[in-house]
Scaffold this motif. Structure first.
Motif, PDB file in Angstrom:
ATOM      1  N   LEU A  55       2.070  -5.618   9.109  1.00  0.00           N
ATOM      2  CA  LEU A  55       0.993  -5.065   8.285  1.00  0.00           C
ATOM      3  C   LEU A  55      -0.042  -4.323   9.124  1.00  0.00           C
ATOM      4  CD1 LEU A  55       0.145  -7.714   5.544  1.00  0.00           C
ATOM      5  CD2 LEU A  55       1.109  -5.429   5.238  1.00  0.00           C
ATOM      6  N   VAL A  56      -0.358  -4.836  10.302  1.00  0.00           N
ATOM      7  CA  VAL A  56      -1.317  -4.132  11.158  1.00  0.00           C
ATOM      8  C   VAL A  56      -0.782  -2.752  11.511  1.00  0.00           C
ATOM      9  CG1 VAL A  56      -2.459  -4.109  13.408  1.00  0.00           C
ATOM     10  CG2 VAL A  56      -2.358  -6.223  12.092  1.00  0.00           C
ATOM     11  N   VAL A  57       0.465  -2.702  11.947  1.00  0.00           N
ATOM     12  CA  VAL A  57       1.069  -1.421  12.330  1.00  0.00           C
ATOM     13  C   VAL A  57       1.199  -0.492  11.135  1.00  0.00           C
ATOM     14  CG1 VAL A  57       3.132  -0.308  13.275  1.00  0.00           C
ATOM     15  CG2 VAL A  57       2.312  -2.449  14.262  1.00  0.00           C
ATOM     16  N   PHE A  58       1.692  -1.018  10.010  1.00  0.00           N
ATOM     17  CA  PHE A  58       1.893  -0.172   8.831  1.00  0.00           C
ATOM     18  C   PHE A  58       0.567   0.273   8.217  1.00  0.00           C
ATOM     19  CE2 PHE A  58       6.004  -2.698   8.552  1.00  0.00           C
ATOM     20  CZ  PHE A  58       6.755  -1.694   9.129  1.00  0.00           C
ATOM     21  N   SER A  59      -0.475  -0.541   8.348  1.00  0.00           N
ATOM     22  CA  SER A  59      -1.797  -0.130   7.854  1.00  0.00           C
ATOM     23  C   SER A  59      -2.347   1.036   8.669  1.00  0.00           C
ATOM     24  CB  SER A  59      -2.779  -1.311   7.915  1.00  0.00           C
ATOM     25  OG  SER A  59      -2.413  -2.320   7.011  1.00  0.00           O
ATOM     26  N   VAL A  60      -2.096   1.004   9.974  1.00  0.00           N
ATOM     27  CA  VAL A  60      -2.507   2.117  10.837  1.00  0.00           C
ATOM     28  C   VAL A  60      -1.665   3.359  10.530  1.00  0.00           C
ATOM     29  CG1 VAL A  60      -2.641   2.942  13.229  1.00  0.00           C
ATOM     30  CG2 VAL A  60      -3.342   0.601  12.669  1.00  0.00           C
ATOM     31  N   ALA A 105      -4.564 -10.155   3.105  1.00  0.00           N
ATOM     32  CA  ALA A 105      -3.337 -10.044   2.300  1.00  0.00           C
ATOM     33  C   ALA A 105      -2.440 -11.257   2.461  1.00  0.00           C
ATOM     34  CB  ALA A 105      -2.575  -8.774   2.681  1.00  0.00           C
ATOM     35  N   GLN A 106      -2.623 -12.017   3.533  1.00  0.00           N
ATOM     36  CA  GLN A 106      -1.767 -13.178   3.769  1.00  0.00           C
ATOM     37  C   GLN A 106      -2.329 -14.473   3.175  1.00  0.00           C
ATOM     38  OE1 GLN A 106       0.178 -13.169   7.880  1.00  0.00           O
ATOM     39  NE2 GLN A 106      -1.395 -11.598   8.073  1.00  0.00           N
ATOM     40  N   VAL A 107      -3.502 -14.417   2.562  1.00  0.00           N
ATOM     41  CA  VAL A 107      -4.058 -15.620   1.938  1.00  0.00           C
ATOM     42  C   VAL A 107      -3.229 -16.049   0.721  1.00  0.00           C
ATOM     43  CG1 VAL A 107      -6.057 -16.587   0.745  1.00  0.00           C
ATOM     44  CG2 VAL A 107      -6.383 -15.225   2.824  1.00  0.00           C
ATOM     45  N   LEU A 146      -5.835  -3.477  -1.104  1.00  0.00           N
ATOM     46  CA  LEU A 146      -5.457  -4.879  -0.897  1.00  0.00           C
ATOM     47  C   LEU A 146      -4.529  -5.378  -2.004  1.00  0.00           C
ATOM     48  CD1 LEU A 146      -8.874  -6.391   0.243  1.00  0.00           C
ATOM     49  CD2 LEU A 146      -6.818  -6.131   1.627  1.00  0.00           C
ATOM     50  N   THR A 147      -4.830  -4.990  -3.258  1.00  0.00           N
ATOM     51  CA  THR A 147      -3.968  -5.386  -4.380  1.00  0.00           C
ATOM     52  C   THR A 147      -2.565  -4.826  -4.211  1.00  0.00           C
ATOM     53  OG1 THR A 147      -5.877  -5.426  -5.874  1.00  0.00           O
ATOM     54  CG2 THR A 147      -3.687  -5.315  -6.885  1.00  0.00           C
ATOM     55  N   GLY A 148      -2.470  -3.556  -3.837  1.00  0.00           N
ATOM     56  CA  GLY A 148      -1.172  -2.932  -3.619  1.00  0.00           C
ATOM     57  C   GLY A 148      -0.394  -3.599  -2.496  1.00  0.00           C
ATOM     58  N   VAL A 149      -1.082  -3.949  -1.408  1.00  0.00           N
ATOM     59  CA  VAL A 149      -0.419  -4.606  -0.277  1.00  0.00           C
ATOM     60  C   VAL A 149       0.173  -5.941  -0.718  1.00  0.00           C
ATOM     61  CG1 VAL A 149      -0.818  -5.745   1.944  1.00  0.00           C
ATOM     62  CG2 VAL A 149      -1.774  -3.477   1.533  1.00  0.00           C
ATOM     63  N   ILE A 150      -0.569  -6.717  -1.491  1.00  0.00           N
ATOM     64  CA  ILE A 150      -0.085  -8.028  -1.944  1.00  0.00           C
ATOM     65  C   ILE A 150       1.125  -7.871  -2.871  1.00  0.00           C
ATOM     66  CG2 ILE A 150      -0.677 -10.058  -3.322  1.00  0.00           C
ATOM     67  CD1 ILE A 150      -3.576  -9.707  -2.194  1.00  0.00           C
ATOM     68  N   ILE A 151       1.081  -6.899  -3.783  1.00  0.00           N
ATOM     69  CA  ILE A 151       2.229  -6.643  -4.675  1.00  0.00           C
ATOM     70  C   ILE A 151       3.464  -6.272  -3.854  1.00  0.00           C
ATOM     71  CG2 ILE A 151       3.151  -5.074  -6.436  1.00  0.00           C
ATOM     72  CD1 ILE A 151       0.272  -4.881  -7.551  1.00  0.00           C
ATOM     73  N   GLY A 152       3.271  -5.387  -2.884  1.00  0.00           N
ATOM     74  CA  GLY A 152       4.381  -4.978  -2.032  1.00  0.00           C
ATOM     75  C   GLY A 152       4.953  -6.124  -1.220  1.00  0.00           C
TER      76      GLY A 152
END
Length: 258
Positions: A29-34, A51-53, A211-217
């Motif tokens: 996630l860190v790499v893909f967020s960048v 996102a990991q909570v 953040l919502t999109g990341v959690i869904i993905g």
């Protein structure tokens, strides 16, 4: 809408790697967020921790469980104690470190994990899977693995899953699939809450649609990745992990230089 879709793409990529390699999605996630969101280092790390909570790894754990992989509760308890302690300390330290320094620290972390996986791969050729499956881990060793995974999680804004898998498999000799199952179970426990709160309070966070999109993905990607992992032998899985970690290290080196 653009932020939501970008978040879903980022979460899906992180979830696929998490399910396939049995790690918490933080590293990816860190790499893909960048890469996909263009986030700065502190924000990318904040996205990863928040996102990991939610328990996004449930589907992945179910796939590993159906394939016969189990994790002793004693392991989870000891790993968690070490992880929470290390995570808070790492997050406090990270907010006093400049972005470029954090990026280079992330590169060094990935290179170290890669080296450990490669060295362990050479020893695996002479070891028997069944003997490895019966091997237990002492409580001090599990606490140290949890502590180091937590430190890497808080300081680098990742889930600590890569460090957990490498610590269990490459250092303690736990079979690859069992180590990956332990890592995913660990990610069910909201151990990143203390670290995420520290990043949140420092303002290192993306918008709610992202953040919502990341959690869904993550929910979808972790299930798909775990399905694939349980059809792959452990040697191929370790090779895939080495390739993935190496690729992340190269990209983050490029970002650190430019």
């Amino acid at each position: 809408m653009h932020d939501l879709l970008a978040g879903i793409a980022t979460g899906l990529a992180g979830g696929l790697t998490a399910g396939l390699l049995g790690v918490s999605p933080g590293g990816g996630l860190v790499v893909f967020s960048v890469l996909l969101l263009g986030a700065g280092q502190h924000v990318a790390q904040g996205i990863s921790l928040v996102a990991q909570v939610p328990p996004t790894s449930l589907a992945g754990i179910r796939r590993y469980w159906q394939s016969g992989n189990r994790t002793p509760l004693r392991w989870i308890a000891l790993l968690t104690i070490g992880f929470v302690t290390g995570g808070a300390a790492g997050a406090l330290a990270a907010n006093h470190v400049a972005g470029p320094a954090l990026r280079w620290s992330y590169v060094a972390y990935l290179v170290a994990l890669d080296a450990m996986l490669i060295l362990r791969g050479g020893r695996d050729k002479t070891e028997d899977d069944d003997a490895g499956a019966k091997r237990d881990a002492s409580w001090p060793a599990l606490l140290v693995v949890g502590l180091l995974a937590g430190l890497s999680s808080g300081f680098l804004g990742i889930g600590g899953g890569l460090a957990t898998v490498v610590g269990l498999s490459a250092v303690l000799g736990v079979p690859q699939h069992q180590a990956q199952m332990a890592s995913l179970v660990m990610s069910l426990i909201p151990t990143t809450i203390p670290s995420a709160w520290i990043y949140w309070s420092e303002g290192s966070l993306a918008s709610w649609p992202v953040l919502t999109g990341v959690i869904i993905g993550l929910l979808a990607g972790t299930d798909l990745g775990a399905r694939a992992a349980n059809r792959i032998d452990r040697t191929t899985l370790r090779s895939a992990m080495i390739f993935f970690v190496s690729l992340m290290a190269l990209y983050m080196t490029f970002k650190a230089l430019w």
